[in-house]
Design a protein around this motif. Structure first.
Motif, PDB file in Angstrom:
ATOM      1  N   GLN A 657       0.818  -1.210   0.000  1.00 46.32           N
ATOM      2  CA  GLN A 657       0.000   0.000   0.000  1.00 46.32           C
ATOM      3  C   GLN A 657       0.854   1.264   0.000  1.00 46.32           C
ATOM      4  O   GLN A 657       0.342   2.363  -0.054  1.00 46.32           O
ATOM      5  CB  GLN A 657      -0.918   0.010   1.231  1.00 46.32           C
ATOM      6  N   TYR A 658       2.178   1.069   0.139  1.00 46.82           N
ATOM      7  CA  TYR A 658       3.054   2.246   0.228  1.00 46.82           C
ATOM      8  C   TYR A 658       4.171   2.118  -0.786  1.00 46.82           C
ATOM      9  O   TYR A 658       4.404   1.039  -1.345  1.00 46.82           O
ATOM     10  CB  TYR A 658       3.678   2.341   1.631  1.00 46.82           C
ATOM     11  N   ASP A 659       4.866   3.226  -0.968  1.00 45.84           N
ATOM     12  CA  ASP A 659       6.074   3.212  -1.778  1.00 45.84           C
ATOM     13  C   ASP A 659       7.245   2.990  -0.819  1.00 45.84           C
ATOM     14  O   ASP A 659       7.586   3.878  -0.040  1.00 45.84           O
ATOM     15  CB  ASP A 659       6.202   4.566  -2.499  1.00 45.84           C
ATOM     16  N   VAL A 660       7.821   1.780  -0.843  1.00 46.71           N
ATOM     17  CA  VAL A 660       8.787   1.439   0.192  1.00 46.71           C
ATOM     18  C   VAL A 660      10.146   1.052  -0.376  1.00 46.71           C
ATOM     19  O   VAL A 660      10.261   0.663  -1.529  1.00 46.71           O
ATOM     20  CB  VAL A 660       8.288   0.251   1.057  1.00 46.71           C
ATOM     21  N   THR A 661      11.176   1.159   0.462  1.00 47.48           N
ATOM     22  CA  THR A 661      12.506   0.668   0.151  1.00 47.48           C
ATOM     23  C   THR A 661      12.805  -0.491   1.096  1.00 47.48           C
ATOM     24  O   THR A 661      12.710  -0.312   2.315  1.00 47.48           O
ATOM     25  CB  THR A 661      13.571   1.753   0.427  1.00 47.48           C
ATOM     26  N   PRO A 662      13.125  -1.661   0.571  1.00 50.31           N
ATOM     27  CA  PRO A 662      13.507  -2.749   1.483  1.00 50.31           C
ATOM     28  C   PRO A 662      14.914  -2.510   2.026  1.00 50.31           C
ATOM     29  O   PRO A 662      15.794  -2.076   1.284  1.00 50.31           O
ATOM     30  CB  PRO A 662      13.477  -4.006   0.597  1.00 50.31           C
ATOM     31  N   ILE A 663      15.104  -2.775   3.300  1.00 49.66           N
ATOM     32  CA  ILE A 663      16.413  -2.592   3.930  1.00 49.66           C
ATOM     33  C   ILE A 663      16.770  -3.876   4.667  1.00 49.66           C
ATOM     34  O   ILE A 663      15.945  -4.439   5.385  1.00 49.66           O
ATOM     35  CB  ILE A 663      16.372  -1.414   4.931  1.00 49.66           C
ATOM     36  N   HIS A 664      18.011  -4.357   4.454  1.00 49.61           N
ATOM     37  CA  HIS A 664      18.465  -5.532   5.202  1.00 49.61           C
ATOM     38  C   HIS A 664      18.471  -5.225   6.686  1.00 49.61           C
ATOM     39  O   HIS A 664      18.948  -4.175   7.107  1.00 49.61           O
ATOM     40  CB  HIS A 664      19.900  -5.900   4.790  1.00 49.61           C
ATOM     41  N   VAL A 665      17.970  -6.153   7.456  1.00 49.60           N
ATOM     42  CA  VAL A 665      17.991  -5.968   8.897  1.00 49.60           C
ATOM     43  C   VAL A 665      18.691  -7.180   9.504  1.00 49.60           C
ATOM     44  O   VAL A 665      18.604  -8.292   8.976  1.00 49.60           O
ATOM     45  CB  VAL A 665      16.558  -5.767   9.444  1.00 49.60           C
ATOM     46  N   ASP A 666      19.429  -6.937  10.580  1.00 52.83           N
ATOM     47  CA  ASP A 666      20.190  -8.011  11.215  1.00 52.83           C
ATOM     48  C   ASP A 666      19.262  -9.157  11.622  1.00 52.83           C
ATOM     49  O   ASP A 666      18.332  -8.956  12.395  1.00 52.83           O
ATOM     50  CB  ASP A 666      20.908  -7.441  12.446  1.00 52.83           C
ATOM     51  N   VAL A 667      19.542 -10.350  11.102  1.00 49.36           N
ATOM     52  CA  VAL A 667      18.662 -11.491  11.396  1.00 49.36           C
ATOM     53  C   VAL A 667      18.674 -11.850  12.881  1.00 49.36           C
ATOM     54  O   VAL A 667      17.785 -12.549  13.356  1.00 49.36           O
ATOM     55  CB  VAL A 667      19.038 -12.743  10.583  1.00 49.36           C
ATOM     56  N   ASN A 668      19.692 -11.364  13.592  1.00 51.78           N
ATOM     57  CA  ASN A 668      19.768 -11.724  15.007  1.00 51.78           C
ATOM     58  C   ASN A 668      18.786 -10.938  15.871  1.00 51.78           C
ATOM     59  O   ASN A 668      18.640 -11.229  17.055  1.00 51.78           O
ATOM     60  CB  ASN A 668      21.198 -11.534  15.509  1.00 51.78           C
ATOM     61  N   ILE A 669      18.115  -9.917  15.290  1.00 53.83           N
ATOM     62  CA  ILE A 669      17.089  -9.228  16.062  1.00 53.83           C
ATOM     63  C   ILE A 669      15.702  -9.517  15.489  1.00 53.83           C
ATOM     64  O   ILE A 669      14.742  -8.799  15.735  1.00 53.83           O
ATOM     65  CB  ILE A 669      17.350  -7.693  16.136  1.00 53.83           C
ATOM     66  N   VAL A 670      15.617 -10.608  14.724  1.00 55.59           N
ATOM     67  CA  VAL A 670      14.339 -11.021  14.151  1.00 55.59           C
ATOM     68  C   VAL A 670      14.099 -12.452  14.597  1.00 55.59           C
ATOM     69  O   VAL A 670      15.016 -13.272  14.586  1.00 55.59           O
ATOM     70  CB  VAL A 670      14.383 -10.962  12.608  1.00 55.59           C
ATOM     71  N   LYS A 671      12.908 -12.734  15.036  1.00 55.23           N
ATOM     72  CA  LYS A 671      12.612 -14.110  15.411  1.00 55.23           C
ATOM     73  C   LYS A 671      11.337 -14.548  14.717  1.00 55.23           C
ATOM     74  O   LYS A 671      10.312 -13.869  14.805  1.00 55.23           O
ATOM     75  CB  LYS A 671      12.459 -14.220  16.924  1.00 55.23           C
ATOM     76  N   ASN A 672      11.412 -15.667  14.040  1.00 54.14           N
ATOM     77  CA  ASN A 672      10.277 -16.148  13.260  1.00 54.14           C
ATOM     78  C   ASN A 672       9.707 -15.062  12.360  1.00 54.14           C
ATOM     79  O   ASN A 672       8.494 -14.901  12.242  1.00 54.14           O
ATOM     80  CB  ASN A 672       9.183 -16.709  14.175  1.00 54.14           C
ATOM     81  N   ASP A 673      10.606 -14.302  11.769  1.00 55.45           N
ATOM     82  CA  ASP A 673      10.266 -13.202  10.867  1.00 55.45           C
ATOM     83  C   ASP A 673       9.535 -12.053  11.550  1.00 55.45           C
ATOM     84  O   ASP A 673       9.004 -11.170  10.881  1.00 55.45           O
ATOM     85  CB  ASP A 673       9.444 -13.701   9.655  1.00 55.45           C
ATOM     86  N   VAL A 674       9.506 -12.064  12.879  1.00 53.37           N
ATOM     87  CA  VAL A 674       8.915 -10.938  13.595  1.00 53.37           C
ATOM     88  C   VAL A 674      10.048 -10.099  14.173  1.00 53.37           C
ATOM     89  O   VAL A 674      10.951 -10.619  14.820  1.00 53.37           O
ATOM     90  CB  VAL A 674       7.976 -11.427  14.726  1.00 53.37           C
ATOM     91  N   LEU A 675       9.984  -8.807  13.898  1.00 56.09           N
ATOM     92  CA  LEU A 675      11.062  -7.900  14.317  1.00 56.09           C
ATOM     93  C   LEU A 675      10.948  -7.581  15.803  1.00 56.09           C
ATOM     94  O   LEU A 675       9.868  -7.301  16.316  1.00 56.09           O
ATOM     95  CB  LEU A 675      10.961  -6.611  13.501  1.00 56.09           C
TER      96      LEU A 675
END
Length: 937
Positions: A657-675
């Motif tokens: 629904q928005y104009d977005v830029t994807p940004i890599h985020v450290d996988v170690n602060i994401v769990k089960n794809d939840v930030l």
RNA sequence: GCGCUUGUGGUGGAAUUGGUAGACACGCCAGACUUAGGAUCUGGUGCCGAGAGGCGUGUAAGUUCGAGUCUUAUCAGGCGUACCA
């Protein structure tokens, strides 16, 4: 209070006890059968271990522990491939000595490895960069220098035998320089003036396997061809043995096929071609398609061929020289990508020996100097490259296969019937009193017939060519093994064996010298005093008794080619390996490592071992009996979506629904794809004030599978997993992820399942007050069945490295035993043994808690008993016309006839049998009951 | 281009080698316990359908009583290699 599964305490305790008790120390024991498990040793990089590294180590550790439980004397060593480019480049940048950074990295690796609970015997550790190790690398090199490959015996022999032969034949020159030059053509390690892959970016030469698509594997710098004097190993002499050996080892078909292609055996024919009007000049061509002799319309020489100069006519000389200049200007990379047709006419004509036809000789870059003879006969009708060339230069195309249409493209297939060969009216040609007729033969028959004919009339010979090249063995680098070689009046001479090792000299700078010498040119103490047999200052060089030492160092594969032999006897100062140790351990039974070494290490090692085998040092012709290639662990990156020009992030499901830029985020602060939003804010100051658009109260990240790399923030290192879940969970999870040989992305999502399993296993042993549940009561029949089913499944699975399914079996078994409230000591005492290869820490702890003797590592692997697995009744599907219609219980021992009887008389069957007649019945005990019916006529 | 290899639920992957496809785990849904939960426990979960039932292992055909598995063709991805005569 129930007893908690405190993995931290348990694992620390057992690491301590294992070290104290030397649980994993191995000694030769002729009473027991040996088993040698080996991992490809790691290069200790500055980044430390990531979760991909231990995959293979865990897989092999499971097997090693399993074999030990089965009573084998298991050798499972570990070490470091410590010479290498990254440490040297780091040294160039920072001035730090590579040894310092390498040893620091090794310490870090060791610390990380120790946390995972491997059964390595660290007393046997080797490091390729320590003098007591590389002494034997230098020793092997000298042995290769002092050997030649006897073609008749197909094995390495002492060079003295060759000298004797030359003396007998009167070919032994008196001049030492001439002697040296002569022997260089035969030595297995030799100095050769060869075309090498020169990489200006790295300032060194590279082996063929270190160059991919015209650029260096390390660093991606362009590589060019250059003629240089280099140390080489005559690997090509072993081509046939390297090929034959593949049939005797238990490796995957794909990696054997890769090696077969790399060795590239091709059987063909060499034919002498005379040059028209130039009786002194002739050349030899190599072809695998001798049957196409009648379709030759021109010849082609490689531009680098020495014949070019000899054959070029004065009229064409200018054009040829222009062309050679053009070829030289092109880099290897350009030649690879750009396949446009180029070439030039030499002015000379070659004579087809069978037909007597005169065909023009061209020079073209599509013919390679390094393969075959560097000259070909061109048959445009049946070779696509010749075809393109013929079209470009308007040369004739003569088809020789029935029905082949060559108006648009060549017919390259080796199938069909030969025609037009020769094209004379009666379809035959006479040569030397014999008529040759190929028409009507299949291509394969025609090849054989032409070979015979060529051979019989001395027009050429049958020849086997290999694509495998000799390995270039020197590098213009610092951080590698120095050559134990000095130059006595220009003649390469070996430093006496009893003076080894020649230690790597200290230098101030790790770059090449200003005069373009390799980095060792910076070493002051780098001359050999022949009289006093020691290394001295190079100022003293007098070319009488004191001579310069080789400035090159050895390549990476030198130290990794025989390390498996050194593990057998790592502290031996008399030999690479004692005869006693080598005879006991023989070769590696199970080798685990990545398939990327298929054409590098795994070829060199096999070559090196065959050489040592010829000398009786190694006891087996092949070093690695079974090879398992663990898959690569890819990274799984996570993304957050920032709405453009804001600091607001939108959850995955709403991002469209928005104009977005994807940004890599450290996988170690994401769990089960939840930030973890708080962690994200703390991650970088830029995001401290970030705002979020959530879905269902959560921020869901996007994901992608990419290479594991720092820049993608998707590197997961094992320490964090060990910290949060323990080593046993890490071990289980890495194996549970999927088959060992398969590449897969690292994904932490499922790790809780393995952790829960260990907690359930733990809970089986303790009641709610924290007391042991084990009693001496007889186990129930169903518990025995669960246990024996598990033993059977796990034993079978480990044998085929199907660790993920064995772990599933454990999960099922523990659930069943929990439900059965099993407290039988007999069952509870067997489980730790079964789980010990996978999760050794918890296994030891439970084993000890039960009051069992010694370490669980020395327990006896249990046997299953079929009698507990017998079913009294079995539920089978009853099929009508191949479709399952209902399930019913049958006595397990029912005969097929009884099963059919029971099935057709069952009440459920009535509606399928109504109005139908039975055509056929099939009953397979324990499988299925199948009844084929059709409507009554 | 050539060689090897792999296609199965939302996801990772099982399938006794031709015999009830989706074991096990993640995720998801519902419930229990709880001040709380990224804890624990119970049940459900391939798709379509209210249901009976139907459809399902990249696609298309074939062999078979029966095919994820065998045969042929085809498509897609991955790895390796590259003017090797």
């Amino acid at each position: 209070m129930a007893k908690e599964y405190n993995f931290r305490e348990i694992e620390q305790k057992w690491h301590r006890l294992w070290t104290q008790r030397q649980t994993y120390k191995v000694t030769e024991d002729t009473e027991r059968q040996k088993f040698y498990v080996l991992n490809m040793f790691p290069y200790p990089s500055g980044a430390g271990l990531h979760v991909g590294h231990p995959l293979g180590y865990i897989a092999s550790d499971i097997y090693a522990r399993y074999k030990r439980l089965q009573g084998f004397n298991v050798l499972n060593p570990m070490g470091y491939d410590a010479y290498g480019l990254p440490a040297e480049q780091y040294a160039i940048k920072t001035g730090q000595h590579p040894e310092k950074t390498t040893f620091a990295n090794i310490d870090r690796y060791r610390e990380q490895l120790d946390k995972i609970g491997f059964s390595f015997d660290w007393d046997r550790e080797v490091r390729t960069c320590t003098p007591d190790y590389y002494r034997w690398t230098q020793w092997a090199f000298q042995k290769m220098f002092n050997s030649y490959f006897d073609e008749d015996l197909q094995k390495a022999q002492p060079i003295e035998k060759l000298i004797d032969k030359f003396k007998r034949e009167g070919r032994w020159p008196s001049d030492p320089k001439a002697q040296s030059d002569l022997l260089m053509n035969y030595r297995i390690a030799f100095l050769g003036e060869t075309m090498v892959n020169w990489c200006p970016g790295l300032g060194t030469v590279l082996a063929n396997d270190e160059v991919v698509e015209g650029v260096s594997v390390r660093g991606g710098f362009p590589v060019e061809q250059k003629k240089m004097r280099q140390w080489c190993l005559r690997v090509s002499a072993y081509s046939q043995r390297l090929l034959d050996g593949l049939d005797t080892i238990d490796w995957s078909e794909s990696i054997k096929e890769t090696q077969r292609n790399w060795i590239g055996r091709s059987e063909g024919t060499e034919v002498e071609i005379k040059v028209d009007g130039n009786p002194d000049a002739s050349f030899t061509i190599f072809t695998t398609r001798a049957d196409t002799m009648f379709g030759v319309t021109f010849f082609v020489l490689a531009p680098e061929s020495e014949l070019v100069d000899k054959l070029t006519t004065s009229g064409q000389r200018a054009a040829v020289e222009d062309y050679l200049r053009y070829v030289k200007s092109r880099t290897e990379r350009e030649r690879m990508i750009d396949h446009t047709v180029t070439g030039v006419f030499s002015g000379a004509y070659g004579i087809n020996p069978i037909t007597g036809d005169k065909c023009p000789i061209y020079i073209a870059e599509y013919v390679l100097a390094g393969y075959g003879t560097g000259a070909i006969m061109a048959v445009p009708a049946h070779d696509s490259r010749d075809y393109a060339f013929a079209r470009h230069f308007n040369l004739p195309i003569i088809p020789l296969v029935e029905g082949a249409d060559v108006s648009e493209e060549s017919y390259d297939a080796k199938e069909g019937t030969v025609t037009n060969s020769p094209s004379s009216p009666d379809g035959s040609v006479e040569y030397d009193g014999e008529r040759l007729v190929l028409n009507g033969l299949s291509i394969k028959e025609a090849i054989a017939e032409t070979k015979r004919f060529v051979q019989a009339h001395h027009l050429g010979r049958i020849k086997v060519n290999y694509r495998l090249r000799d390995a270039i063995f020197s590098r213009q680098r610092y951080w590698g093994e120095p050559f134990p070689v000095y130059y006595k009046k220009g003649i390469p001479t070996m430093i006496p064996e009893d003076c080894l090792p020649i230690e790597l000299p200290q230098v101030e700078k790790f770059l090449p010298t200003e005069t373009g010498e390799p980095p060792l040119g910076n070493a002051q103490m780098w001359a050999w005093d022949e009289v006093n047999r020691k290394i001295v200052d190079k100022k003293l060089i007098d070319e009488q008794t004191i001579f310069p030492i080789e400035l090159y160092t050895m390549p990476g594969f030198a130290g990794s080619s025989a390390y498996y032999l050194r593990y057998m006897d790592p502290h031996n100062s008399e030999a690479l390996v004692s005869d006693r140790a080598a005879s006991y351990w023989q070769n590696v039974d199970l080798y685990v490592g990545g398939s990327e070494h298929a054409t590098g290490h795994l070829i060199y090692s096999r070559f090196w071992n065959k050489f040592l085998f010829d000398h009786g040092v190694s006891k087996k012709e092949e070093p690695f009996q079974k090879l398992v290639n663990q898959g690569m662990i890819q990274g799984r990156s996570n993304f957050v979506y920032r709405i453009k020009e804001t600091n607001t992030f939108v959850s995955l499901g709403l991002k469209d629904q928005y104009d977005v830029t994807p940004i890599h985020v450290d996988v170690n602060i994401v769990k089960n794809d939840v930030l973890d939003i708080e962690a994200f804010k703390a991650w970088s100051p830029e995001y401290a004030t970030a705002e979020f658009i959530l879905e269902d109260g959560k921020y869901v990240c996007g994901w992608a599978i990419e290479k594991m790399s720092k820049s993608m923030y998707n590197v997961v290192n094992p320490d964090m997993i060990v910290e949060n879940y323990g080593a046993d969970t890490l071990r289980l999870y890495e194996m549970f992820l999927g088959p060992v040989e398969q590449s897969k992305p690292w994904d932490t999502n499922g790790i809780d399942g393995c952790f829960r399993f260990l907690k359930k296993l733990w809970a089986l042993y303790w009641d709610k007050d924290g007391n042991l549940t084990a009693t001496d009561s007889e186990p129930s029949a169903e518990s025995l069945k669960t246990l024996h089913k598990l033993i059977k499944k796990v034993t079978a699975d480990i044998e085929v490295f199907s660790y993920n399914t064995s772990i599933s079996a454990f999960m099922v078994a523990v659930n069943e035993l929990t439900q059965q409230r099993c407290t039988s000591r007999l069952v509870l005492q067997t489980l730790p043994v079964l789980i010990a290869p996978f999760a050794p820490h918890i296994a030891e702890e439970l084993w000890e808690a039960l009051g069992c003797e010694g370490s669980v590592c020395d327990a006896k692997w249990p046997q299953y008993d079929e009698k507990y697995l017998v079913e009294t009744s079995v539920k089978l599907g009853v099929q009508f016309n191949g479709k399952v219609r209902f399930d019913m219980l049958f006595p397990a021992d029912a005969t097929p006839e009884q099963m059919i009887e029971l099935a057709t008389s069952a009440p459920e069957a009535a509606k399928y049998l109504d109005g139908m007649q039975v055509v056929k019945t099939i009953a397979i005990p324990k499988r299925i009951v199948n009844i084929v019916v059709k409507p009554k006529a």
